[in-house]
Design a protein around this motif. Sequence first.
Motif, PDB file in Angstrom:
ATOM      1  N   LYS A   1     -73.110 -41.161 -28.983  1.00  0.00           N
ATOM      2  CA  LYS A   1     -74.116 -41.235 -30.055  1.00  0.00           C
ATOM      3  C   LYS A   1     -74.674 -39.864 -30.388  1.00  0.00           C
ATOM      4  N   ARG A   2     -74.691 -38.984 -29.394  1.00  0.00           N
ATOM      5  CA  ARG A   2     -75.242 -37.646 -29.589  1.00  0.00           C
ATOM      6  C   ARG A   2     -74.176 -36.647 -30.022  1.00  0.00           C
ATOM      7  N   GLY A   3     -72.963 -37.126 -30.282  1.00  0.00           N
ATOM      8  CA  GLY A   3     -71.939 -36.277 -30.863  1.00  0.00           C
ATOM      9  C   GLY A   3     -70.912 -35.708 -29.918  1.00  0.00           C
ATOM     10  N   PHE A   4     -70.954 -36.123 -28.632  1.00  0.00           N
ATOM     11  CA  PHE A   4     -69.986 -35.628 -27.661  1.00  0.00           C
ATOM     12  C   PHE A   4     -68.894 -36.667 -27.416  1.00  0.00           C
ATOM     13  N   SER A   5     -67.749 -36.197 -26.953  1.00  0.00           N
ATOM     14  CA  SER A   5     -66.703 -37.095 -26.475  1.00  0.00           C
ATOM     15  C   SER A   5     -66.827 -37.215 -24.954  1.00  0.00           C
ATOM     16  N   VAL A   6     -66.399 -38.342 -24.405  1.00  0.00           N
ATOM     17  CA  VAL A   6     -66.496 -38.573 -22.969  1.00  0.00           C
ATOM     18  C   VAL A   6     -65.134 -39.014 -22.443  1.00  0.00           C
ATOM     19  N   LEU A   7     -64.700 -38.372 -21.376  1.00  0.00           N
ATOM     20  CA  LEU A   7     -63.474 -38.746 -20.688  1.00  0.00           C
ATOM     21  C   LEU A   7     -63.855 -39.327 -19.332  1.00  0.00           C
ATOM     22  N   LEU A   8     -63.704 -40.641 -19.180  1.00  0.00           N
ATOM     23  CA  LEU A   8     -64.012 -41.308 -17.918  1.00  0.00           C
ATOM     24  C   LEU A   8     -62.751 -41.350 -17.062  1.00  0.00           C
ATOM     25  N   GLY A   9     -62.776 -40.676 -15.922  1.00  0.00           N
ATOM     26  CA  GLY A   9     -61.610 -40.609 -15.058  1.00  0.00           C
ATOM     27  C   GLY A   9     -61.331 -41.917 -14.344  1.00  0.00           C
ATOM     28  N   GLU A  10     -60.159 -42.003 -13.750  1.00  0.00           N
ATOM     29  CA  GLU A  10     -59.779 -43.212 -13.027  1.00  0.00           C
ATOM     30  C   GLU A  10     -60.618 -43.416 -11.764  1.00  0.00           C
ATOM     31  N   THR A  11     -61.076 -42.325 -11.167  1.00  0.00           N
ATOM     32  CA  THR A  11     -61.791 -42.442  -9.890  1.00  0.00           C
ATOM     33  C   THR A  11     -63.150 -43.123 -10.028  1.00  0.00           C
ATOM     34  N   VAL A  12     -63.733 -43.115 -11.209  1.00  0.00           N
ATOM     35  CA  VAL A  12     -65.107 -43.621 -11.336  1.00  0.00           C
ATOM     36  C   VAL A  12     -65.187 -45.133 -11.195  1.00  0.00           C
ATOM     37  N   TRP A  13     -64.079 -45.857 -11.353  1.00  0.00           N
ATOM     38  CA  TRP A  13     -64.110 -47.313 -11.455  1.00  0.00           C
ATOM     39  C   TRP A  13     -63.977 -48.032 -10.118  1.00  0.00           C
ATOM     40  N   THR A  14     -63.752 -47.297  -9.051  1.00  0.00           N
ATOM     41  CA  THR A  14     -63.522 -47.941  -7.756  1.00  0.00           C
ATOM     42  C   THR A  14     -64.394 -47.308  -6.672  1.00  0.00           C
ATOM     43  N   ASN A  15     -64.647 -48.077  -5.631  1.00  0.00           N
ATOM     44  CA  ASN A  15     -65.414 -47.558  -4.498  1.00  0.00           C
ATOM     45  C   ASN A  15     -65.097 -48.406  -3.270  1.00  0.00           C
ATOM     46  N   GLU A  16     -64.591 -47.762  -2.230  1.00  0.00           N
ATOM     47  CA  GLU A  16     -64.258 -48.464  -1.000  1.00  0.00           C
ATOM     48  C   GLU A  16     -64.567 -47.575   0.188  1.00  0.00           C
ATOM     49  N   LYS A  17     -65.302 -48.121   1.135  1.00  0.00           N
ATOM     50  CA  LYS A  17     -65.701 -47.392   2.334  1.00  0.00           C
ATOM     51  C   LYS A  17     -66.383 -46.067   1.975  1.00  0.00           C
ATOM     52  N   LEU A  18     -67.275 -46.164   0.975  1.00  0.00           N
ATOM     53  CA  LEU A  18     -68.180 -45.082   0.575  1.00  0.00           C
ATOM     54  C   LEU A  18     -67.538 -43.967  -0.244  1.00  0.00           C
ATOM     55  N   THR A  19     -66.254 -44.090  -0.572  1.00  0.00           N
ATOM     56  CA  THR A  19     -65.641 -43.101  -1.468  1.00  0.00           C
ATOM     57  C   THR A  19     -64.924 -43.806  -2.611  1.00  0.00           C
ATOM     58  N   SER A  20     -64.811 -43.095  -3.710  1.00  0.00           N
ATOM     59  CA  SER A  20     -64.168 -43.674  -4.887  1.00  0.00           C
ATOM     60  C   SER A  20     -62.694 -43.938  -4.638  1.00  0.00           C
ATOM     61  N   THR A  21     -62.013 -42.947  -4.108  1.00  0.00           N
ATOM     62  CA  THR A  21     -60.576 -43.004  -3.833  1.00  0.00           C
ATOM     63  C   THR A  21     -60.303 -42.092  -2.640  1.00  0.00           C
ATOM     64  N   PRO A  22     -59.081 -42.087  -2.100  1.00  0.00           N
ATOM     65  CA  PRO A  22     -58.756 -41.098  -1.064  1.00  0.00           C
ATOM     66  C   PRO A  22     -59.003 -39.678  -1.572  1.00  0.00           C
ATOM     67  N   LYS A  23     -59.267 -38.774  -0.644  1.00  0.00           N
ATOM     68  CA  LYS A  23     -59.671 -37.412  -1.015  1.00  0.00           C
ATOM     69  C   LYS A  23     -58.637 -36.710  -1.884  1.00  0.00           C
ATOM     70  N   GLU A  24     -57.356 -37.010  -1.696  1.00  0.00           N
ATOM     71  CA  GLU A  24     -56.318 -36.352  -2.496  1.00  0.00           C
ATOM     72  C   GLU A  24     -56.432 -36.730  -3.971  1.00  0.00           C
ATOM     73  N   MET A  25     -56.776 -37.974  -4.254  1.00  0.00           N
ATOM     74  CA  MET A  25     -56.936 -38.413  -5.637  1.00  0.00           C
ATOM     75  C   MET A  25     -58.203 -37.829  -6.254  1.00  0.00           C
ATOM     76  N   ARG A  26     -59.283 -37.773  -5.466  1.00  0.00           N
ATOM     77  CA  ARG A  26     -60.515 -37.168  -5.974  1.00  0.00           C
ATOM     78  C   ARG A  26     -60.295 -35.693  -6.287  1.00  0.00           C
ATOM     79  N   LEU A  27     -59.602 -35.011  -5.398  1.00  0.00           N
ATOM     80  CA  LEU A  27     -59.302 -33.601  -5.613  1.00  0.00           C
ATOM     81  C   LEU A  27     -58.469 -33.405  -6.869  1.00  0.00           C
ATOM     82  N   ALA A  28     -57.410 -34.206  -7.012  1.00  0.00           N
ATOM     83  CA  ALA A  28     -56.489 -34.039  -8.137  1.00  0.00           C
ATOM     84  C   ALA A  28     -57.199 -34.244  -9.474  1.00  0.00           C
ATOM     85  N   GLU A  29     -58.047 -35.273  -9.551  1.00  0.00           N
ATOM     86  CA  GLU A  29     -58.717 -35.532 -10.824  1.00  0.00           C
ATOM     87  C   GLU A  29     -59.759 -34.467 -11.142  1.00  0.00           C
ATOM     88  N   PHE A  30     -60.483 -34.011 -10.125  1.00  0.00           N
ATOM     89  CA  PHE A  30     -61.447 -32.940 -10.351  1.00  0.00           C
ATOM     90  C   PHE A  30     -60.734 -31.676 -10.831  1.00  0.00           C
TER      91      PHE A  30
END
Length: 339
Positions: free
Chosen positions: A40-69
């Motif tokens: 609404k404020r004029g920006f585009s947003v890219l929501l990564g795959e990691t944001v949609w999941t959470n298991e044992k206190l992390t979104s995904t295994p560290k390798e996937m979090r690293l790769a997406e970041f």
Amino acid sequence: MIRYPEPLKIGQTIGVTATSSGVESELHHLLRKAAHQFEKRGFSVLLGETVWTNEKLTSTPKEMRLAEFKEMMEDDDVYAVIPPWGGHFLSEILPLLNFGEMKPKWIVGYSDTSTLLLPITLLTGIATVHGTNFVDLRSDAWDPVTSKFIEVLTASRGEMIVQPSSEKHQSEWQHFAPSDPYVFKLDTETEWKTIGNKPVRFEGRLLAGCIDTIRHLVGTPFGDVKRFQEEFIAGEKIVWALENSDMDAPDFYRSILQLHNAGWFDNAAGIVFGRTAAGIAKGGFSDVDALERLGELTGLPIAYDADIGHVPPQMTFVNGAYAEIEVVEGKAIMKTKLI
């Protein structure tokens, strides 16, 4: 010299990746609402795959979090990165990052996200932003304190951002309550306090973080404050902005004592501690007792119950930037210079 990212502009893309915890399915609406507010404020947003999941206190295994970041940091079409929120185990990805290859790009967050922000600034001299989480930006209106983050992200090198303290703060989290008009329910009068109950003023280079997580950087390659002072800020004094998420008063004191013994407060100008719902006293020992003892050890001016951390709203603290902070009669003002 501190390096600042290019200012964010309308039409550019903000990436959202879960470098620590992701968002459970029952709270996915928070992500969608926040993305809608940026659009609404004029920006585009890219929501990564990691944001949609959470298991044992992390979104995904560290390798996937690293790769997406890394992918978002290296994507020339992504101009800022804001995790949905913090978590617990961001430190898993620190040894896997190549800090030397990082280019300036605004990264915003707090809680466990500060476990990433602080090392980036310490090791590279790139400014990072200790401020709001993505999911807390889901309302039609952003409160006057929280909204300062966008003023920072759109500022150019050399500009100054003036931030007064909040009038009121939130007493408890209500994730499912409707925004009225803000996400935060600002129902309690704010009063910044100081050790010694006297006005204080100090200035220097900002460094901020959540003590619960950044204390574990002490003694690692990711927490070399002395090297940062020598290499990037020519020995200028540091202004610390710190917050306690979950520690009781004794654990809080042990933690800030560890930071002191590690030399983090050497050549500091002053310390700001955020409001906390934690800090529970034990055996008559309170978190204010801890701050008084730290004040005696360091001789530094100390402000507390400040606008930083898990009791929002919070000011936007730019790691590496030059700041002047003044606290008088319960009110504070921070002037941040991107120099």
